[in-house]
Design a protein around this motif. Structure first.
Motif, PDB file in Angstrom:
ATOM      1  N   UNK A 556       0.820  -1.210   0.000  1.00 32.50           N
ATOM      2  CA  UNK A 556       0.000   0.000   0.000  1.00 32.50           C
ATOM      3  C   UNK A 556       0.856   1.265   0.000  1.00 32.50           C
ATOM      4  N   UNK A 557       2.120   1.116   0.377  1.00 33.46           N
ATOM      5  CA  UNK A 557       3.014   2.269   0.435  1.00 33.46           C
ATOM      6  C   UNK A 557       3.646   2.635  -0.892  1.00 33.46           C
ATOM      7  N   UNK A 558       3.375   1.884  -1.946  1.00 32.86           N
ATOM      8  CA  UNK A 558       3.926   2.230  -3.259  1.00 32.86           C
ATOM      9  C   UNK A 558       3.374   3.588  -3.712  1.00 32.86           C
ATOM     10  N   UNK A 559       4.198   4.368  -4.402  1.00 32.21           N
ATOM     11  CA  UNK A 559       3.855   5.763  -4.702  1.00 32.21           C
ATOM     12  C   UNK A 559       2.482   6.006  -5.319  1.00 32.21           C
ATOM     13  N   UNK A 560       2.071   5.148  -6.252  1.00 32.32           N
ATOM     14  CA  UNK A 560       0.819   5.457  -6.949  1.00 32.32           C
ATOM     15  C   UNK A 560      -0.353   4.577  -6.542  1.00 32.32           C
ATOM     16  N   UNK A 561      -0.175   3.749  -5.510  1.00 35.77           N
ATOM     17  CA  UNK A 561      -1.244   2.800  -5.155  1.00 35.77           C
ATOM     18  C   UNK A 561      -2.502   3.514  -4.684  1.00 35.77           C
ATOM     19  N   UNK A 562      -2.368   4.453  -3.752  1.00 37.33           N
ATOM     20  CA  UNK A 562      -3.533   5.177  -3.248  1.00 37.33           C
ATOM     21  C   UNK A 562      -4.194   5.976  -4.375  1.00 37.33           C
ATOM     22  N   UNK A 563      -3.367   6.603  -5.222  1.00 37.30           N
ATOM     23  CA  UNK A 563      -3.928   7.361  -6.344  1.00 37.30           C
ATOM     24  C   UNK A 563      -4.752   6.444  -7.249  1.00 37.30           C
ATOM     25  N   UNK A 564      -4.207   5.269  -7.541  1.00 39.77           N
ATOM     26  CA  UNK A 564      -4.916   4.318  -8.402  1.00 39.77           C
ATOM     27  C   UNK A 564      -6.227   3.871  -7.760  1.00 39.77           C
ATOM     28  N   UNK A 565      -6.208   3.645  -6.455  1.00 38.44           N
ATOM     29  CA  UNK A 565      -7.426   3.230  -5.754  1.00 38.44           C
ATOM     30  C   UNK A 565      -8.499   4.314  -5.826  1.00 38.44           C
ATOM     31  N   UNK A 566      -8.081   5.570  -5.694  1.00 38.15           N
ATOM     32  CA  UNK A 566      -9.041   6.665  -5.783  1.00 38.15           C
ATOM     33  C   UNK A 566      -9.672   6.712  -7.168  1.00 38.15           C
ATOM     34  N   UNK A 567      -8.862   6.462  -8.184  1.00 38.85           N
ATOM     35  CA  UNK A 567      -9.383   6.451  -9.546  1.00 38.85           C
ATOM     36  C   UNK A 567     -10.402   5.326  -9.717  1.00 38.85           C
ATOM     37  N   UNK A 568     -10.079   4.153  -9.183  1.00 41.32           N
ATOM     38  CA  UNK A 568     -10.995   3.017  -9.298  1.00 41.32           C
ATOM     39  C   UNK A 568     -12.302   3.264  -8.549  1.00 41.32           C
ATOM     40  N   UNK A 569     -12.180   3.891  -7.408  1.00 41.45           N
ATOM     41  CA  UNK A 569     -13.381   4.189  -6.628  1.00 41.45           C
ATOM     42  C   UNK A 569     -14.256   5.208  -7.358  1.00 41.45           C
ATOM     43  N   UNK A 570     -13.636   6.215  -7.926  1.00 39.02           N
ATOM     44  CA  UNK A 570     -14.384   7.242  -8.668  1.00 39.02           C
ATOM     45  C   UNK A 570     -15.117   6.627  -9.861  1.00 39.02           C
ATOM     46  N   UNK A 571     -14.437   5.739 -10.560  1.00 40.24           N
ATOM     47  CA  UNK A 571     -15.063   5.106 -11.720  1.00 40.24           C
ATOM     48  C   UNK A 571     -16.259   4.251 -11.314  1.00 40.24           C
ATOM     49  N   UNK A 572     -16.115   3.530 -10.189  1.00 38.49           N
ATOM     50  CA  UNK A 572     -17.231   2.707  -9.700  1.00 38.49           C
ATOM     51  C   UNK A 572     -18.411   3.581  -9.311  1.00 38.49           C
ATOM     52  N   UNK A 573     -18.112   4.726  -8.725  1.00 38.13           N
ATOM     53  CA  UNK A 573     -19.180   5.638  -8.317  1.00 38.13           C
ATOM     54  C   UNK A 573     -19.912   6.192  -9.548  1.00 38.13           C
ATOM     55  N   UNK A 574     -19.179   6.483 -10.611  1.00 39.10           N
ATOM     56  CA  UNK A 574     -19.788   6.986 -11.843  1.00 39.10           C
ATOM     57  C   UNK A 574     -20.687   5.930 -12.477  1.00 39.10           C
ATOM     58  N   UNK A 575     -20.304   4.646 -12.293  1.00 35.14           N
ATOM     59  CA  UNK A 575     -21.130   3.570 -12.853  1.00 35.14           C
ATOM     60  C   UNK A 575     -22.404   3.347 -12.052  1.00 35.14           C
ATOM     61  N   UNK A 576     -22.481   4.031 -10.922  1.00 40.44           N
ATOM     62  CA  UNK A 576     -23.688   3.942 -10.106  1.00 40.44           C
ATOM     63  C   UNK A 576     -23.715   2.761  -9.157  1.00 40.44           C
ATOM     64  N   UNK A 577     -22.615   2.057  -9.013  1.00 49.29           N
ATOM     65  CA  UNK A 577     -22.570   0.904  -8.105  1.00 49.29           C
ATOM     66  C   UNK A 577     -21.267   0.981  -7.322  1.00 49.29           C
ATOM     67  N   UNK A 578     -21.277   1.679  -6.205  1.00 42.86           N
ATOM     68  CA  UNK A 578     -20.066   1.875  -5.411  1.00 42.86           C
ATOM     69  C   UNK A 578     -20.046   0.894  -4.245  1.00 42.86           C
ATOM     70  N   UNK A 579     -19.151  -0.107  -4.273  1.00 43.89           N
ATOM     71  CA  UNK A 579     -19.064  -1.028  -3.128  1.00 43.89           C
ATOM     72  C   UNK A 579     -18.348  -0.364  -1.961  1.00 43.89           C
ATOM     73  N   UNK A 580     -18.469  -0.975  -0.809  1.00 45.77           N
ATOM     74  CA  UNK A 580     -17.679  -0.519   0.339  1.00 45.77           C
ATOM     75  C   UNK A 580     -16.212  -0.876   0.103  1.00 45.77           C
TER      76      UNK A 580
END
Length: 802
Positions: A556-580
């Motif tokens: 989780x400490x890799x430089x872009x991991x958190x950034x990538x997760x935020x992108x994935x979460x945003x995309x899921x939210x746009x699709x209208x199905x955001x999991x926990x």
């Protein structure tokens, strides 16, 4: 650093798998002994103690100024904790048991409530790996920590300094390859659970990693011998030196205990500068038992092949002789050490020779070997039993006596009852006998009276200081004088033991399980370890929760991991199905992991996590100290086999639980309230280890890879080395698949189901997701008739463990 003179006496803690081993330990200088009764001990196949034997041992220990700790270091099922544990512990508690060593968090909570005056030690089975976990346990009255054996000396020192708790460390004996308490290898393969004291030791078998030419004992560590490290141990603040060996014989216990007693006392007396361990003493310990040599464990090493006994898993003995030539069945050898009549020399794994004569070092001798056995010149033959050494130890144990020194004073006066007082720093008693009379003929001789009153025979006492006051020419039958002595010694014995006795506490009532409304529909969640798996899960609209493993793509400490997760979460939210989104903390959270999480703390906690999944006590404490107020769920590694364990974790702020992998469906039903989650798919972690197969076989690359390892049946195990926090996970040969158990799961009342993805590529992840959707969410069973998995296991869902 403290001055040496300020350090208190270091405890030598010896094992006792039988009453004979207990006696051997205390005769050999142990300050305390740890032993198991006939229930709940992590050595179910040791001799162990019956109730009357254990009570006798507790009393003897106290009479000699020693302590006895009882191992209750297994996981308990709900019925056992509710119906058996109180009655099992109560008689030992009444007789002054000094402490219990526990693994199960439910047992810890139970003992604190039911037996509040009983000291509790946290077993190494709890896998406490840092001051974080130790601090959490300290709140519950735990007085002593037996840390994970994988810790470095610096980590142990920090634990001591930050918590002030007593620290007990293993100094001699066998090592497990896995973190203790984190091994399901024996359990999953054959149903004999190490968490229940029944380990079949599959780690001592041979395995072949890919790239190896032949199988070897890849998972079999050498035994540890740490006599040379005693000064460092004392300076690090270790309070108790623990010797492993409840399965060993009394002679082994006696020899190892006396050796650590000898060198600990030498260091405390002479200091570090004059400390030196004789090679002859090390050789004696090697002669008794070693697995292809010895090592000093993890105190100064992280792992490595030099810590392993790759060639054999059992006693290797020592070099005893070298073959010179062979003629027929007769082999001429030259002794490399003193050899004794009765010694056993190992010719091969299947052939031994018992010596019929003594041979001096350098002397030649001949032996007869089996027909067809060939021994080449310069072949070294090992001695696996030193009969002289064992006989020497046995003779010492027969002759040695342990006596408690006491003082005595007697008063004899005409017309008054004879009196005898016995005392030491702990107790004083005075008894009266018959009235002394004036002597009509021959008066009592003072020297004879003293001689009779000094006799202690087979009792536990030795009268070192004696005073006698006699006035006048007196007479009393010698029988009456002897009776006075016997009554005084028995009264003194009772007075000493009375100081340890406790009243049996009132049994606390158990709260009944609350009945909760169980939701109708199943809910699926998924844990992922790679980005490919995460994308497959996030692309599925039926997954309500995704657990992001902290090791995702290198950590989780890799430089872009958190950034990538935020992108994935945003995309899921746009699709209208955001999991926990839940973050799954590492299996092992040592100082290295703590530093890595500290380094990205701001970014880590700025991500909108819905919850955290934790697998150890350290992660719970870390979250608390960093102000986390959200949901926390316990993974199956934090065992909740009973409701007391669940209550313990709920008391620590955990709102959700994961059912243990070793419970069967009926046992789950006893504790489940509909809120727990059940793992229904995944390659189960069989071992979590500091040892690294990749490093052992190919060398450390610092990169996470998956290594294949085959057993003697050519079954393939997958081994993943998590280099960011430096531990290995050995996964089962086949995935856990509970597709066919839909009805049983529904009957239990479980509705939260988790799929754990570890080794699967994206396409396989999607396929598995679809199968579980069809069966559990849509009720379709057509796919099951098509054998969707080549090989799979239902784990313990039906069979459970003993």
């Amino acid at each position: 650093m403290k001055e040496r003179k300020e350090w208190k006496q270091t405890e030598i803690l010896a094992p006792a798998g039988s009453y004979e081993s207990f006696r051997a330990a205390i005769l050999s200088g142990a300050d305390a002994v740890y032993a198991g009764g006939d229930l709940f001990g992590a050595r179910a196949y040791a001799g162990n103690f019956r109730e009357e034997e254990l009570i006798q041992a507790i009393q003897e220990a106290h009479l000699y100024g020693k302590k006895l700790y009882l191992t209750v270091n297994t996981l308990l099922k709900e019925k056992e904790l509710v119906t058996k544990l109180y009655d099992y512990l109560a008689p030992y508690y009444e007789h002054g048991l000094d402490a219990v060593i526990v693994q199960d968090l439910g047992v810890l909570r139970f003992v604190r409530e039911q037996f509040p005056k009983l000291s509790v030690h946290a077993s190494t089975q709890m896998a406490v790996t840092s001051a974080l976990g130790a601090s959490l346990l300290k709140k519950y009255g735990v007085e002593r920590i037996v840390p994970a054996r994988e810790l470095s000396l610096s980590e142990i020192r920090r634990m001591k300094e930050e918590t002030g708790l007593e620290i007990e460390c293993f100094v001699h004996g066998a090592l497990c390859y896995s973190y203790s308490g984190q091994c399901l290898f024996s359990s999953m393969l054959g149903g004999r659970s190490g968490n229940r004291g029944q380990c079949a030791q599959p780690c001592r078998l041979r395995y072949q990693a890919e790239g190896q030419k032949r199988p070897s004992c890849l998972l079999s560590p050498k035994d540890i011998m740490t006599l040379d490290l005693i000064p460092e141990f004392v300076e690090a603040g270790i309070d108790s030196f623990k010797i492993e060996g409840r399965m060993k014989k009394p002679e082994y216990v006696a020899a190892v205990t006396s050796m650590y007693r000898k060198y600990t006392d030498l260091y405390l007396k002479n200091g570090k500068e004059r400390y030196h361990v004789e090679e002859e003493d090390k050789q004696k310990l090697m002669d008794l038992y070693n697995r292809g040599g010895s090592c000093t464990g993890y105190y100064h090493m992280a792992n490595g092949k030099e810590m392993l006994s790759l060639d054999r898993p059992n006693h290797a003995g020592i070099q005893a002789a070298c073959a010179e030539r062979q003629k027929g069945r007769s082999v001429l050898l030259k002794a490399l050490t003193q050899i004794h009549k009765g010694d056993i020399l190992e010719i091969s794994e299947k052939e031994n020779v018992t010596m019929g004569q003594d041979v001096q070092k350098g002397g030649q001798f001949s032996i007869l070997v089996a027909k067809g056995t060939e021994i080449r010149p310069r072949t070294v033959v090992y001695r696996t039993r030193n009969s002289f050494l064992i006989g020497e130890i046995q003779e010492r144990l027969k002759k040695d006596q342990l006596k408690r020194p006491v003082c005595a004073a007697a008063w004899l006066k005409e017309g008054e009852p004879m009196r005898l007082r016995i005392s030491d720093r702990e107790a004083t008693v005075e008894v009266e006998g018959m009235t002394a009379e004036t002597a009509k003929k021959q008066p009592l001789d003072g020297k004879r009276v003293e001689k009779q009153l000094r006799k202690t025979g087979n009792t536990e006492f030795d009268i070192r200081d004696f005073t006698l006051s006699m006035e006048g020419d007196l007479f009393a039958p010698m029988q009456a004088i002897n009776e006075l002595r016997r009554e005084a010694l028995e009264a003194f014995r009772e007075a000493v033991l009375q100081k340890y006795r406790r009243e049996r506490p009132r049994r606390c009532a158990f709260l009944k399980k609350e009945s909760k409304t169980i939701r109708d529909a199943f809910a699926l969640s998924a844990l992922v370890e790679t980005r490919e798996q995460a994308e497959a899960v996030l692309g599925n609209t039926q997954i309500g929760r995704i657990y992001i493993d902290g090791h995702l793509d290198g950590g989780i400490g890799q430089p872009d991991t958190i950034r990538w997760l935020k992108e994935q979460r945003d995309q899921a939210q746009k699709r209208g199905r955001l999991p926990e989104f839940y973050l799954a903390f590492p299996h092992i959270f040592r100082e290295r992991a703590e530093r890595q999480y500290d380094a990205v703390k701001k970014e880590l906690f700025s991500f909108p996590w819905d919850g955290m999944l934790v697998r150890n006590l350290e992660s719970i404490e870390y979250l608390r100290r960093n102000g986390w107020k959200g949901m926390i769920q316990a993974d199956h590694h934090l065992y909740t086999m009973n409701r007391c364990a669940e209550d313990f974790l709920r008391g620590e702020g955990l709102q959700e639980m994961t059912l243990p992998l070793e419970l069967n469906d009926m046992e789950m039903k006893e504790i489940a309230d509909g809120e727990e989650e059940l793992v229904v798919y995944g390659y189960c972690p069989m071992m979590i280890s500091a040892g690294c197969i990749q490093k052992t076989t190919k060398g450390c690359t610092g990169k996470t890879v998956i290594t294949k390892m085959k057993d003697r049946y050519q079954k393939t195990f997958y081994v993943k080395n998590y280099c960011d926090t430096c531990y290995n996970v050995i996964y089962n040969t086949a995935p856990l698949v509970l597709l066919q158990s839909r009805q049983e799961i529904e009957d239990i009342g479980i509705r939260k189901l988790r799929l754990h993805f570890t080794l699967e590529p994206g396409a396989e992840t999607e396929r598995v997701l679809k199968l579980y959707e069809d069966v559990f969410l849509r009720g379709e069973t057509k796919a099951l008739s098509e054998a969707p998995f080549k090989d799979y296991t239902r784990g313990h869902f039906k069979r459970g463990i003993k």
